[in-house]
Design a protein around this motif. Structure first.
Motif, mmCIF file in Angstrom:
data_model
loop_
_atom_site.group_PDB
_atom_site.id
_atom_site.type_symbol
_atom_site.label_atom_id
_atom_site.label_comp_id
_atom_site.label_asym_id
_atom_site.label_seq_id
_atom_site.Cartn_x
_atom_site.Cartn_y
_atom_site.Cartn_z
ATOM 1 N N LEU A 52 23.789 -15.919 -9.608
ATOM 2 C CA LEU A 52 22.688 -15.033 -9.993
ATOM 3 C C LEU A 52 23.160 -13.988 -10.997
ATOM 4 O O LEU A 52 22.469 -13.706 -11.984
ATOM 5 N N ASP A 53 24.348 -13.427 -10.761
ATOM 6 C CA ASP A 53 24.898 -12.443 -11.703
ATOM 7 C C ASP A 53 25.124 -13.062 -13.078
ATOM 8 O O ASP A 53 24.782 -12.464 -14.104
ATOM 9 N N LYS A 58 17.419 -11.196 -12.278
ATOM 10 C CA LYS A 58 17.315 -9.970 -11.480
ATOM 11 C C LYS A 58 16.262 -10.074 -10.383
ATOM 12 O O LYS A 58 16.337 -9.363 -9.392
ATOM 13 N N ASN A 59 15.263 -10.922 -10.555
ATOM 14 C CA ASN A 59 14.147 -10.990 -9.617
ATOM 15 C C ASN A 59 14.206 -12.203 -8.700
ATOM 16 O O ASN A 59 13.221 -12.547 -8.062
ATOM 17 N N ILE A 60 15.337 -12.866 -8.665
ATOM 18 C CA ILE A 60 15.474 -14.059 -7.833
ATOM 19 C C ILE A 60 16.442 -13.748 -6.698
ATOM 20 O O ILE A 60 17.497 -13.159 -6.910
ATOM 21 N N VAL A 61 16.079 -14.176 -5.505
ATOM 22 C CA VAL A 61 16.886 -13.961 -4.314
ATOM 23 C C VAL A 61 17.383 -15.313 -3.835
ATOM 24 O O VAL A 61 16.653 -16.304 -3.882
ATOM 25 N N CYS A 62 18.624 -15.353 -3.371
ATOM 26 C CA CYS A 62 19.185 -16.582 -2.812
ATOM 27 C C CYS A 62 19.501 -16.328 -1.334
ATOM 28 O O CYS A 62 20.309 -15.461 -1.013
ATOM 29 N N ALA A 90 17.852 -24.497 -10.410
ATOM 30 C CA ALA A 90 16.665 -23.835 -9.862
ATOM 31 C C ALA A 90 16.342 -22.571 -10.659
ATOM 32 O O ALA A 90 15.186 -22.326 -11.014
ATOM 33 N N ILE A 91 17.359 -21.785 -10.939
ATOM 34 C CA ILE A 91 17.142 -20.557 -11.715
ATOM 35 C C ILE A 91 16.564 -20.899 -13.087
ATOM 36 O O ILE A 91 15.627 -20.252 -13.559
ATOM 37 N N LYS A 92 17.115 -21.911 -13.700
ATOM 38 C CA LYS A 92 16.740 -22.277 -15.069
ATOM 39 C C LYS A 92 15.352 -22.922 -15.167
ATOM 40 O O LYS A 92 14.612 -22.656 -16.114
ATOM 41 N N HIS A 93 15.002 -23.767 -14.184
ATOM 42 C CA HIS A 93 13.788 -24.572 -14.323
ATOM 43 C C HIS A 93 12.635 -24.199 -13.398
ATOM 44 O O HIS A 93 11.486 -24.533 -13.684
ATOM 45 N N ALA A 94 12.908 -23.536 -12.280
ATOM 46 C CA ALA A 94 11.858 -23.323 -11.283
ATOM 47 C C ALA A 94 10.964 -22.126 -11.579
ATOM 48 O O ALA A 94 9.802 -22.116 -11.191
ATOM 49 N N PHE A 95 11.510 -21.140 -12.250
ATOM 50 C CA PHE A 95 10.799 -19.884 -12.380
ATOM 51 C C PHE A 95 10.511 -19.553 -13.841
ATOM 52 O O PHE A 95 11.323 -19.809 -14.725
ATOM 53 N N THR A 96 9.360 -18.951 -14.066
ATOM 54 C CA THR A 96 9.006 -18.458 -15.390
ATOM 55 C C THR A 96 9.874 -17.231 -15.666
ATOM 56 O O THR A 96 10.037 -16.390 -14.777
ATOM 57 N N PRO A 97 10.466 -17.141 -16.866
ATOM 58 C CA PRO A 97 11.333 -15.990 -17.167
ATOM 59 C C PRO A 97 10.643 -14.659 -16.837
ATOM 60 O O PRO A 97 9.489 -14.448 -17.169
ATOM 61 N N GLY A 98 11.371 -13.813 -16.126
ATOM 62 C CA GLY A 98 10.850 -12.509 -15.739
ATOM 63 C C GLY A 98 10.175 -12.493 -14.386
ATOM 64 O O GLY A 98 10.014 -11.437 -13.789
ATOM 65 N N THR A 102 12.452 -17.173 -4.826
ATOM 66 C CA THR A 102 13.445 -17.315 -3.772
ATOM 67 C C THR A 102 14.039 -18.718 -3.810
ATOM 68 O O THR A 102 13.316 -19.704 -3.954
ATOM 69 N N ILE A 103 15.337 -18.759 -3.675
ATOM 70 C CA ILE A 103 16.071 -20.018 -3.538
ATOM 71 C C ILE A 103 16.697 -19.993 -2.150
ATOM 72 O O ILE A 103 17.288 -18.984 -1.752
#
Length: 172
Positions: A52-53, A58-62, A90-98, A102-103
């Motif tokens: 994540l770092d 910043k808005n994604i929780v694992c 998952a970070i790259k493809h699952a969420f719209t930037p910004g 949750t993963i």
């Protein structure tokens, strides 16, 4: 000059650099001779934090849920690389930037197998992931094969995507 002017090439290079940085951190951590004596849940939580770092998400929780597992060093390294690829994808493809999300990473022991699952509550699969020939799918398949495991791609409960890798509990 053409690479500098190509947003696609720049994205590919940035993605490769990010993966290398995270893998370097993983390798440094795995050089610790006492790593197999540390709780796997701590190992995977630290790994997810590093990913994540490195991604700047910043808005994604694992969330890490690891049961009682006993892994030798070789399998721990392979699973760590697999988790790195799955969480990064998952970070790259699952969420719209910004946007946030949750993963959930789970590793459980079921009868004669371990089951690793990485799920997200993102936008879901946009296409049949298993039929793509991208670097991420190739890496996941190769790492699962090293564990003598099988990969399944599906929609996650409540939306999103879930990737499950089932592999024998006993090393070959």
């Amino acid at each position: 000059k053409q690479v500098q002017n190509s947003p696609i090439a720049a994205d590919i290079l940035a993605s490769a650099e990010q993966r290398l940085q995270v893998m370097a951190r993983i390798h440094r951590r795995l050089y610790d001779a006492d790593i197999v004596n540390k709780p796997a849940s701590k190992q995977f939580q630290d790994l997810c934090t590093d990913i994540l770092d490195a991604s700047g998400a910043k808005n994604i929780v694992c969330i890490v849920e690891v049961g009682a597992v006993s892994l030798d060093l070789t399998r721990l390294v392979t699973i760590s690389l697999l988790v790195t690829e799955l969480v990064t994808n998952a970070i790259k493809h699952a969420f719209t930037p910004g946007d946030g999300g949750t993963i959930v990473l789970r590793l459980t022991h079921e009868e004669q197998s371990y089951v690793l699952s990485v799920s997200d509550n993102g936008r879901g699969m946009q296409r049949d992931i298993a039929r793509t020939d991208g670097l991420g799918v190739t890496l996941v398949s190769s790492l699962a094969h090293q564990l003598r495991g099988e990969v399944a791609y599906a929609g996650a409960p409540g939306g999103g995507t879930q990737i499950v890798v089932r592999f024998p509990a006993k090393a070959a």
